[in-house]
Write a protein that holds these residues in place. Structure first.
Motif, short mmCIF file in Angstrom:
data_model
loop_
_atom_site.label_atom_id
_atom_site.label_comp_id
_atom_site.label_asym_id
_atom_site.label_seq_id
_atom_site.Cartn_x
_atom_site.Cartn_y
_atom_site.Cartn_z
N SER A 215 0.82 -1.22 0.00
CA SER A 215 0.00 0.00 0.00
C SER A 215 0.85 1.26 0.00
O SER A 215 0.44 2.29 -0.56
CB SER A 215 -0.94 0.01 1.21
OG SER A 215 -0.20 -0.01 2.42
N SER A 216 2.04 1.19 0.60
CA SER A 216 2.89 2.39 0.64
C SER A 216 3.41 2.77 -0.74
O SER A 216 3.87 3.90 -0.95
CB SER A 216 4.07 2.17 1.60
OG SER A 216 4.92 1.14 1.15
N PHE A 217 3.32 1.85 -1.70
CA PHE A 217 3.72 2.14 -3.08
C PHE A 217 2.48 2.36 -3.96
O PHE A 217 2.61 2.47 -5.18
CB PHE A 217 4.58 1.02 -3.63
CG PHE A 217 5.99 1.04 -3.12
CD1 PHE A 217 6.99 1.70 -3.81
CD2 PHE A 217 6.32 0.42 -1.92
CE1 PHE A 217 8.28 1.74 -3.33
CE2 PHE A 217 7.61 0.45 -1.42
CZ PHE A 217 8.60 1.13 -2.13
N GLY A 218 1.33 2.41 -3.33
CA GLY A 218 0.10 2.67 -4.08
C GLY A 218 -0.50 1.44 -4.73
O GLY A 218 -1.38 1.56 -5.59
N TYR B 254 7.03 -0.50 -14.59
CA TYR B 254 5.87 -1.21 -15.14
C TYR B 254 4.52 -0.73 -14.60
O TYR B 254 3.49 -1.22 -15.06
CB TYR B 254 6.02 -2.72 -14.89
CG TYR B 254 7.24 -3.29 -15.55
CD1 TYR B 254 7.27 -3.53 -16.92
CD2 TYR B 254 8.39 -3.56 -14.81
CE1 TYR B 254 8.41 -4.03 -17.54
CE2 TYR B 254 9.54 -4.05 -15.42
CZ TYR B 254 9.53 -4.29 -16.78
OH TYR B 254 10.68 -4.78 -17.39
N GLY B 255 4.55 0.16 -13.63
CA GLY B 255 3.32 0.69 -13.09
C GLY B 255 2.75 -0.12 -11.94
O GLY B 255 2.44 0.41 -10.88
N PRO C 147 2.66 -4.48 -10.10
CA PRO C 147 3.19 -5.85 -10.15
C PRO C 147 2.57 -6.68 -11.27
O PRO C 147 3.26 -7.49 -11.90
CB PRO C 147 2.83 -6.40 -8.76
CG PRO C 147 2.88 -5.20 -7.87
CD PRO C 147 2.26 -4.11 -8.72
N CYS C 148 1.28 -6.47 -11.54
CA CYS C 148 0.65 -7.24 -12.63
C CYS C 148 1.21 -6.82 -13.99
O CYS C 148 1.33 -7.64 -14.90
CB CYS C 148 -0.86 -7.08 -12.59
SG CYS C 148 -1.63 -8.01 -11.22
N GLY C 149 1.58 -5.54 -14.10
CA GLY C 149 2.24 -5.10 -15.33
C GLY C 149 3.59 -5.76 -15.49
O GLY C 149 3.97 -6.19 -16.60
N ALA C 150 4.33 -5.88 -14.40
CA ALA C 150 5.65 -6.53 -14.44
C ALA C 150 5.51 -8.02 -14.71
O ALA C 150 6.28 -8.60 -15.48
CB ALA C 150 6.37 -6.31 -13.11
N TRP C 151 4.51 -8.65 -14.10
CA TRP C 151 4.28 -10.08 -14.31
C TRP C 151 3.90 -10.36 -15.75
O TRP C 151 4.36 -11.34 -16.35
CB TRP C 151 3.20 -10.57 -13.36
CG TRP C 151 2.78 -12.00 -13.54
CD1 TRP C 151 1.54 -12.46 -13.84
CD2 TRP C 151 3.61 -13.17 -13.43
NE1 TRP C 151 1.53 -13.84 -13.92
CE2 TRP C 151 2.80 -14.30 -13.67
CE3 TRP C 151 4.97 -13.37 -13.15
CZ2 TRP C 151 3.28 -15.61 -13.64
CZ3 TRP C 151 5.47 -14.67 -13.12
CH2 TRP C 151 4.63 -15.77 -13.37
N GLY C 152 3.08 -9.49 -16.33
CA GLY C 152 2.70 -9.66 -17.73
C GLY C 152 3.91 -9.59 -18.65
O GLY C 152 4.04 -10.38 -19.59
N HIS C 153 4.81 -8.65 -18.37
CA HIS C 153 6.03 -8.52 -19.17
C HIS C 153 6.91 -9.76 -18.99
O HIS C 153 7.47 -10.28 -19.96
CB HIS C 153 6.80 -7.27 -18.74
CG HIS C 153 7.98 -6.96 -19.62
ND1 HIS C 153 9.19 -7.59 -19.47
CD2 HIS C 153 8.13 -6.09 -20.65
CE1 HIS C 153 10.04 -7.12 -20.38
NE2 HIS C 153 9.41 -6.20 -21.10
N SER C 154 7.01 -10.25 -17.76
CA SER C 154 7.81 -11.43 -17.49
C SER C 154 7.27 -12.66 -18.22
O SER C 154 8.03 -13.46 -18.76
CB SER C 154 7.83 -11.70 -15.98
OG SER C 154 8.52 -12.89 -15.67
N GLN C 155 5.96 -12.78 -18.25
CA GLN C 155 5.34 -13.90 -18.94
C GLN C 155 5.59 -13.84 -20.44
O GLN C 155 5.77 -14.87 -21.10
CB GLN C 155 3.84 -13.94 -18.66
CG GLN C 155 3.49 -14.36 -17.26
CD GLN C 155 3.81 -15.83 -17.00
OE1 GLN C 155 4.89 -16.16 -16.53
NE2 GLN C 155 2.88 -16.71 -17.30
N ALA C 156 5.62 -12.62 -20.97
CA ALA C 156 5.79 -12.44 -22.41
C ALA C 156 7.25 -12.57 -22.84
O ALA C 156 7.56 -13.13 -23.90
CB ALA C 156 5.24 -11.09 -22.85
#
Length: 206
Positions: free
Chosen positions: A119-122, A190-191, A193-202
């Motif tokens: 939460s501290s990172f939004g 990446y904005g 964690p889900c953005g980073a995970w999506g990039h990692s998956q791709a």
């Protein structure tokens, strides 16, 4: 040119890539951090995109896949993506660091720390699943993990590990410091964690 050169190294074979990276790392002589570099660390500039590091990450993924395929054909167990270090790595003016006596990595506790920092990172609670999977893939949530192909280090797999000094001088040994840097990196790059995970998956890296 950097990406082309790294690709050429990988074509020779995953083993050659690993050997070259290990040799290069063994020859690195720590140099003092300049005032300018300290300034970058203080300002958090090390979250910014790093094309050279990105190229190494991509080449490391390719090398790992080649080794995995080669071992599978020979009926040999695949080489683990990471190795667990017995000392925190040095570099960029930092000497190697000993881990606190009697301490042992605790992935479960590290996940708890990360949850409290979200939460501290939004980031909302809905981002936790992506972060958990991302860093499980990258390091197993182990603060002593190093990618044997690229040299990336720590829970978030910073390359080089010294980038995490922007979050604290104990980046080599403190899981909370690594997590703090990693969440800042994810937010800046990446904005979410889900953005980073999506990039990692791709791409196989983030």
């Amino acid at each position: 040119m950097v990406i082309f050169g790294l690709t050429a190294v990988v074509v020779v074979g995953g083993g050659a890539f690993v050997a070259k990276r290990s040799y290069d790392n063994s020859k690195i002589v720590p140099t003092p951090i300049t005032p300018e570099d300290f300034g970058k660390i203080a300002l958090g500039d090390l979250y910014a995109p790093d094309p050279k590091a990105d190229a190494y990450k991509a080449a490391a993924v390719t090398a790992y896949k080649k080794d995995k395929l080669k071992n599978a054909r020979k009926g040999v167990a695949a080489l683990d993506w990471i190795e667990i270090k017995d000392k925190g790595p040095g570099g960029d003016g930092f000497p190697q660091a000993n881990f606190p006596p009697g301490s042992n990595p605790s992935p479960g506790s590290n996940k708890g720390v990360a949850k409290t920092m979200l939460s501290s990172f939004g980031f909302g609670a809905e981002q936790w699943g992506c972060l958990e999977k991302l860093w499980m893939k990258e390091s197993g949530w182990n603060e002593r993990a190093m990618n044997r192909y690229s040299g990336a280090y720590g829970i978030p797999q910073s390359l080089p590990g010294s980038k995490m000094a922007s979050a604290g001088s104990d980046w080599q040994t403190n899981a909370a410091t690594q997590i703090k840097w990693g969440l800042g990196y994810i937010k800046g790059r990446y904005g979410t964690p889900c953005g980073a995970w999506g990039h990692s998956q791709a791409k196989g890296w983030y």
